[in-house]
Design a protein around this motif. Sequence first.
Motif, short mmCIF file in Angstrom:
data_model
loop_
_atom_site.label_atom_id
_atom_site.label_comp_id
_atom_site.label_asym_id
_atom_site.label_seq_id
_atom_site.Cartn_x
_atom_site.Cartn_y
_atom_site.Cartn_z
N ASP A 1 23.04 13.89 14.91
CA ASP A 1 23.36 15.15 14.14
C ASP A 1 22.93 14.98 12.72
O ASP A 1 22.31 15.99 12.31
CB ASP A 1 24.77 15.45 14.30
CG ASP A 1 25.33 15.87 15.87
OD1 ASP A 1 25.30 15.20 16.62
OD2 ASP A 1 25.74 17.14 15.72
N GLU B 1 19.87 17.37 11.33
CA GLU B 1 20.04 18.07 10.36
C GLU B 1 18.93 18.05 9.13
O GLU B 1 18.41 18.94 8.61
CB GLU B 1 21.48 18.07 9.84
CG GLU B 1 21.79 19.43 9.13
CD GLU B 1 21.95 20.47 9.91
OE1 GLU B 1 22.18 20.64 11.22
OE2 GLU B 1 21.56 21.59 9.27
N VAL C 1 17.14 23.07 14.48
CA VAL C 1 17.76 23.08 13.21
C VAL C 1 16.80 23.73 12.27
O VAL C 1 17.13 24.75 11.44
CB VAL C 1 17.90 21.70 12.76
CG1 VAL C 1 18.39 21.63 11.35
CG2 VAL C 1 18.84 20.86 13.54
N ARG D 1 17.29 27.53 12.57
CA ARG D 1 18.61 28.22 11.68
C ARG D 1 18.63 28.16 10.39
O ARG D 1 18.76 29.14 9.76
CB ARG D 1 19.71 27.20 12.26
CG ARG D 1 21.23 27.26 11.20
CD ARG D 1 22.19 26.88 12.10
NE ARG D 1 22.02 25.51 12.49
CZ ARG D 1 22.01 24.37 11.65
NH1 ARG D 1 22.27 24.46 10.18
NH2 ARG D 1 21.82 23.06 12.26
N HIS D 2 17.81 27.25 9.94
CA HIS D 2 17.69 27.44 8.13
C HIS D 2 16.58 28.35 7.87
O HIS D 2 16.89 28.99 6.65
CB HIS D 2 17.25 25.83 7.70
CG HIS D 2 18.23 24.81 7.63
ND1 HIS D 2 19.48 24.80 6.99
CD2 HIS D 2 18.56 23.59 8.34
CE1 HIS D 2 20.27 23.85 7.10
NE2 HIS D 2 19.66 23.21 7.91
N ARG E 1 24.24 22.68 21.58
CA ARG E 1 24.82 23.16 20.36
C ARG E 1 24.18 23.77 19.40
O ARG E 1 24.34 24.86 18.73
CB ARG E 1 25.76 22.06 19.77
CG ARG E 1 26.90 21.58 20.45
CD ARG E 1 27.83 20.74 19.60
NE ARG E 1 27.31 19.42 19.75
CZ ARG E 1 26.78 18.65 18.56
NH1 ARG E 1 26.64 19.41 17.56
NH2 ARG E 1 26.21 17.35 18.64
N LEU E 2 22.83 23.03 19.04
CA LEU E 2 21.99 23.77 17.93
C LEU E 2 21.65 25.04 18.59
O LEU E 2 21.23 25.84 17.54
CB LEU E 2 20.88 22.61 17.77
CG LEU E 2 21.14 21.35 17.21
CD1 LEU E 2 19.93 20.27 17.31
CD2 LEU E 2 21.95 21.45 15.78
N THR F 1 23.03 27.32 20.33
CA THR F 1 24.20 28.10 20.12
C THR F 1 24.15 28.45 18.70
O THR F 1 24.45 29.71 18.57
CB THR F 1 25.54 27.62 20.65
OG1 THR F 1 25.43 27.11 22.03
CG2 THR F 1 26.94 28.41 20.42
N GLN F 2 23.92 27.66 17.93
CA GLN F 2 24.09 28.00 16.48
C GLN F 2 23.02 28.97 16.18
O GLN F 2 23.22 29.70 15.25
CB GLN F 2 24.00 26.70 15.33
CG GLN F 2 25.16 25.66 15.51
CD GLN F 2 24.91 24.25 15.04
OE1 GLN F 2 23.77 24.06 14.44
NE2 GLN F 2 25.41 23.48 15.60
N ASN G 1 24.01 32.38 17.48
CA ASN G 1 25.16 32.88 16.65
C ASN G 1 24.67 33.50 15.50
O ASN G 1 25.21 34.29 14.80
CB ASN G 1 26.08 31.94 16.22
CG ASN G 1 26.91 31.47 17.25
OD1 ASN G 1 27.17 31.94 18.24
ND2 ASN G 1 27.68 30.39 16.99
N MET G 2 23.40 33.28 15.20
CA MET G 2 22.74 33.70 13.85
C MET G 2 21.81 35.03 14.23
O MET G 2 21.13 35.42 13.51
CB MET G 2 21.82 32.67 13.05
CG MET G 2 22.70 31.98 12.30
SD MET G 2 21.72 30.78 11.30
CE MET G 2 20.93 32.21 10.21
N LYS G 3 21.66 35.33 15.55
CA LYS G 3 21.09 36.53 16.30
C LYS G 3 19.64 35.90 16.17
O LYS G 3 18.66 36.96 15.81
CB LYS G 3 21.40 37.78 15.42
CG LYS G 3 22.96 38.00 15.48
CD LYS G 3 23.09 39.72 15.64
CE LYS G 3 24.73 39.76 15.21
NZ LYS G 3 25.67 39.21 15.93
N GLY H 1 31.35 28.41 17.50
CA GLY H 1 30.49 27.86 16.34
C GLY H 1 29.67 26.93 16.61
O GLY H 1 28.46 26.86 15.98
N ALA H 2 30.11 25.83 17.42
CA ALA H 2 29.10 24.81 17.80
C ALA H 2 28.78 23.90 16.70
O ALA H 2 27.63 23.08 17.05
CB ALA H 2 27.64 25.27 18.59
N GLN I 1 27.21 17.45 10.83
CA GLN I 1 26.00 18.55 10.36
C GLN I 1 27.19 19.18 9.18
O GLN I 1 26.39 19.16 8.19
CB GLN I 1 26.21 19.78 11.36
CG GLN I 1 25.21 19.29 12.63
CD GLN I 1 24.77 20.48 13.32
OE1 GLN I 1 25.72 20.79 14.06
NE2 GLN I 1 23.82 21.25 13.39
N THR J 1 27.23 32.03 9.24
CA THR J 1 26.39 33.19 9.99
C THR J 1 26.64 34.46 9.16
O THR J 1 27.82 34.65 8.67
CB THR J 1 26.76 33.36 11.40
OG1 THR J 1 28.00 33.66 11.50
CG2 THR J 1 26.30 31.79 12.28
#
Lengths: 242, 242
Positions: free
Chosen positions: A28, A32, A69, A72-73, A96-97, A99-100, A103-105, B23-24, B29, B211
């Motif tokens: 993780d 990251e 990752v 997401r960033h 998990r990554l 899903t993150q 969650n940020m669409k 949230g995952a 992280q 998010t």
Amino acid sequence: MSIRYLTARLAQQIDEELMSATGAFSLDQLMELAGLACAQTLAKVYDKERYPRVLVCCGPGNQGGDGLVAARHLGMFGYEPTIWMPKPGSKEIYKRLHTQCTNMKIPTIPPSSTTDSLSLALSSTDVILDAIFGFSFQPPIRPPFDSALAIISKSGVPIVSVDIPSGWDVEGGKIHEGIGLEPDVLVSLTAPKEGVRAFKGRHFLGGRFVTKAMEEKFKLNLPQYNGSDQIVELAQVPAEKL
Amino acid sequence: MSIRYLTARLAQQIDEELMSATGAFSLDQLMELAGLACAQTLAKVYDKERYPRVLVCCGPGNQGGDGLVAARHLGMFGYEPTIWMPKPGSKEIYKRLHTQCTNMKIPTIPPSSTTDSLSLALSSTDVILDAIFGFSFQPPIRPPFDSALAIISKSGVPIVSVDIPSGWDVEGGKIHEGIGLEPDVLVSLTAPKEGVRAFKGRHFLGGRFVTKAMEEKFKLNLPQYNGSDQIVELAQVPAEKL
């Protein structure tokens, strides 16, 4: 002394040592920092005003995790990433990554779709983050990645590759089956791999987590990072065999 | 709209939501990004040429974990960190994070030592990173932290506090038992806490992983981060109750 280019085996050994009981890093953590370095490299070269739409292409292994990752960033930085991940990895961390990102669409092209959807996505993409194959890549290139690489290459969209351009031999650097990518930018993680000695584009290094002791043990001769930066651009000097 | 100041309970809720199945995120992280933000804040204000020697003071909870991550990154940035962690947390993650620091040859003052060793360390410290108490702090301040806070305060060494200056009430902001710290710099993680409304020093925000949906749900009104930065300085504007 020039920076050391790693064999696939040595890259693997360094990764294992970092995550051993002695190195004490978790996947993780490393992912990251690696993914953040990839996102920061792309952002450094491709301005989000001119290149907002990033297609993040993820393979089924840890390289794909770095891509998630980074996606997401990039979303946090204000880009509009889309994920193409036709063979989602089975490890719990990828879920998990991913899903993150959801969650940020950040949209993901449905894995079951044909490469037509990739072509369609490329027609509205400003820059590609290539996180398909990493240093553990072994030919042959299996479907759907074989046709995907050809499609990506033909698109003419600028490419930022992670660690090793997808379709290149990790050590030999030669392009497999004539369908390897020709990235404009490369971000090597921890240290560059043998196969990218002849890479001519802008080349960055990320993964600022290698201890001095490890650097000396493996004779990595890493460059100095500036200040609190997580990436450093490698100078365009001819690579010498150590 | 001004930024929202969080109650301890809301801060806890956001943390739990980030790390829930929804949230995952993993603690690894979040702590990596939080600790990196702390290290980058310190590096932004205190130049490593003039302030090379950083005493990273870690409490027994997650705040101490952030401190350990920050210590490692500070070492990477070229600072000379030393860790003071009189009550090492029992969670496995703290042990790993501490091993990572030890691998970087970052010294730790022996936990069993008296506060004399803290005084001695302070005499050769240029700046302190205060990662002792976080948003779950509840009075009273127990030994050895009670005497330690008094010693740190008297040292006159500049202080960068994480989330809530140690010894302050998380919501009331008042200093407990007259021994709370008076930091020069504060780095709030995710969003600032109620107790720091009246903080007068330089105030940064870190933890760029919330998010948009979560920001809206909790009406956080976070400021814009620049580019690919992991921290942003909050303007010195009067805080309004939302």
